[in-house]
Motif scaffolding. Sequence first.
Motif, short mmCIF file in Angstrom:
data_model
loop_
_atom_site.label_atom_id
_atom_site.label_comp_id
_atom_site.label_asym_id
_atom_site.label_seq_id
_atom_site.Cartn_x
_atom_site.Cartn_y
_atom_site.Cartn_z
N ARG A 176 10.94 4.29 -0.57
CA ARG A 176 10.61 3.00 0.05
C ARG A 176 10.32 1.95 -1.01
O ARG A 176 10.67 0.78 -0.86
CB ARG A 176 9.39 3.16 0.97
N LEU A 177 9.68 2.35 -2.08
CA LEU A 177 9.34 1.42 -3.14
C LEU A 177 10.52 1.11 -4.05
O LEU A 177 10.44 0.19 -4.87
CB LEU A 177 8.19 1.99 -4.00
N GLY A 178 11.61 1.87 -3.93
CA GLY A 178 12.72 1.71 -4.85
C GLY A 178 12.29 2.00 -6.28
O GLY A 178 12.66 1.28 -7.21
N GLU A 195 0.85 -1.19 0.00
CA GLU A 195 0.00 0.00 0.00
C GLU A 195 0.88 1.24 0.00
O GLU A 195 1.97 1.23 0.59
CB GLU A 195 -0.90 0.02 1.23
N VAL A 196 0.41 2.30 -0.63
CA VAL A 196 1.14 3.57 -0.61
C VAL A 196 0.19 4.66 -0.15
O VAL A 196 -1.01 4.63 -0.41
CB VAL A 196 1.71 3.92 -2.01
N GLY A 239 -5.48 9.31 0.87
CA GLY A 239 -5.80 7.98 1.34
C GLY A 239 -4.70 7.00 1.00
O GLY A 239 -3.52 7.38 0.94
N LYS A 240 -5.07 5.76 0.77
CA LYS A 240 -4.10 4.73 0.44
C LYS A 240 -4.46 4.08 -0.89
O LYS A 240 -5.64 3.94 -1.22
CB LYS A 240 -4.03 3.66 1.53
N ALA A 241 -3.44 3.70 -1.62
CA ALA A 241 -3.64 2.96 -2.86
C ALA A 241 -3.04 1.57 -2.70
O ALA A 241 -1.91 1.42 -2.20
CB ALA A 241 -2.98 3.69 -4.03
N GLU A 242 -3.80 0.56 -3.09
CA GLU A 242 -3.34 -0.83 -3.00
C GLU A 242 -2.72 -1.21 -4.34
O GLU A 242 -3.40 -1.23 -5.37
CB GLU A 242 -4.51 -1.75 -2.66
#
Length: 581
Positions: free
Chosen positions: A362-364, A312-313, A324-327
Motif C-alpha cells: 500500500r505504501l509503495g 498511518e500503518v 497498534g498504529k504508527a503515524e
Amino acid sequence: MPDEVDVEAPSEKRELREHDEKHCRCYKPKGSLPPLTPVDDIEKPSLQKSTYYSRVTNKYSTQKIVKEGQKPIKKGFRTLRDECLKANKLYEDPEFPPNEFSISFQGITRRHYEWKRPHEFAKDPHMFIEGASRFDIQQGELGDCWLLAAVSNLTQNPRLFHVVVPRDQGFTHMYAGIFHFKFWQYGRWEEVVIDDMLPTYHNQLVFMHSKTDNEFWCALLEKAYAKLYGGYEALRGGNINESMVDLTGGVVEMVDLRNPPSNLFSVMKKAYRRAALMGCAIEPDHPQVQSESILPNGLIVRHAYSITRVTEVDIASAAPKLQGKAELVRLHNPWGNETEWTGAWSDKSPEWATISPEEKKRLGLTFDDDGEFWMSIQDFASNFTTLEICDVTPEVFEYDNDSDDESSSDEDDEEGHRKQQQNVQRRWQRLMFEGAWVSHHTAGGCRNFIQTFATNPQYTVKLEDPDEDDDDDLCTMVVSLMQKNVRQLKRYGADYQPIGYTIYKLPPEMEPGVKLDTEFFKYNASYAKVPFFLNCREVTTRFRFPAGYYVIVPSTFEPEMTGEFLLRIFTEAKRLKSSAS
C-alpha cells in the motif's frame, strides 16, 4: 523565532534599539483629555537573517509605472510559436539572452558556460519521459532547493502541475524552440515565455535537470522561473513558502515545530488530503552553523524538504505490546541522492519488519538512494523546526466535496499521486487588496511609532455567519501580507524588510469604513496582531474572531520604509464583506 540580529540602515549601522519611554508608552495624554489610559502594545521585529532595510524609492515606483504604460503589448506563446514556424526559425528570447548576465547579476561566472538547445547535446530530447515525477528532479549548482522542494510536491498533483507546465509544448509536434510556463504573481497568473537555450558545461546541464538525460521539463521550468525574477542568481536562497505560493496561488501557514500543536499529525493528515503542498526545514540553534551541513542523523540544516505523504500503518508485531498504529511522514530531499534520515523508519530499518506485506505494498515501499525516506511523527517534530502548509485556493480549480472525513482513504496511485486530490472541498473565500507604503504619506511604521501609525493603509472587514462546524460562534480568518517585487530587484540590492499587521475590533458606536486616527490608536489596544514583524516575503496568521467589524493595518516595522504590498484575507465563513479606508 530567529534571534534578533544587527541591521544596517543606508546611512548608519546600528542595533535594533531597545524601546525607550518615547517609543514604548505611546505618549502620555496632556491637558484635559478624556480619562482614558494609553495602551502599551509594543511590536517586536524578528529578522530571519542578516539584512538591511531596503528602500524602494517613490521615484523608482513612478518610473516603473510610466515604463509599464509605455511597453508594447506582449505577444503570447502561441502567436510567437506560429510566427517562428511560419518563418522556419527557432525562437530566441530577446528578454532573457543567453549570456552571463542572465546567470550572474554582475555578468561574472566562475567558469564559461555554453548555452545550447537540448537537441544540440542530447539524443532524442523530450519534455517528459513517462510523465513528471518528484524523482526526476536533480539539483544543480544553483542553491535553490526551496524551489525544487515545492516542484517536487507539485508533481504529485497532475492537475495543478499542468496549470504551471502546460501540455501544449514539446520537442516533436510544432517544435520551434519556444516554451511557456505559468506562475502566480501577486494576485494573478502570469505567462513566462522562454527559448530552450540552456547553460551547459562540457555538454552537461549545470542547474536543475532531470535524472533522465533527454528529459527537459525540469531545466526549462527553472529557466522560466529565473526569467521571472531577473536571472538565475535571483534564485539563490529563499523560503519554500515563496515557491509554493508562486506555483499554486495558495496561502501558506507556518507551524513552529519547537512548540507544535498537540494535534500535529491530524493537521498534517488533513492538509495532505486537501492536496495542500507541505515543506519543512531545520533552523539550527546557533547561527554559526553552516547552511546545508549534514547532521549525524542524515538530515541537512537550512535545507528545504518536501513532505510527500502522511499516513498511518498497522504494526503487526508478534509482541502484543508492540501492536497498534504508527503515524508516519514521508519526506523527500530534492538532492535526490543517498543523503537521507538514518533513524527509526529509515530505509531498511528494523521497524519495517513489524508491518505486513500488504501494508508495504500500500505504501509503495522502496529503499532506493533517491532522497525519499520515512519518519515517525515524533521524530519529525523533534528534529525539524518549521513546517509550512500551502493550501490551494479556489481560483485555480474547484473541488467537489469534502475529503477531511476521517474514513476517507489516503492511498496514492501507482505514480505517487494523491487519489483524494480530486475530492477536496473548496475551502476559502478570498478578499485581495493591493496597496503601497509611500514615503511621507502612507509609510507610518508599526504602532511603536504612534504619531505616524494612523497614516498606514487601513482595511475594514466585516465577519458574519460563523463557521457551521463549530459551536463557539467564532469565525475563522486567515490574513496574509506579501511584499511585492522584492526578489525581482535583488540585482539592485533590494531585500525583504520586516512587515506585519495589527488588527483592531471596531467599537459598535463607530461607523465602519471611516479611517481611524491617532487618538483612536492611542487609547485602544489591538485585538490581534502578528507575533513578530518578519523580514520575509509573506507573513500569514490564522485568527478566530467573533462576528463584527475589524480594521487591518498593514505596515513596515519602521516608518518611511516604502514598497508595494498585497493583502489577502481568507475565511471559511459563508459571507465576507469588506471596504478599504
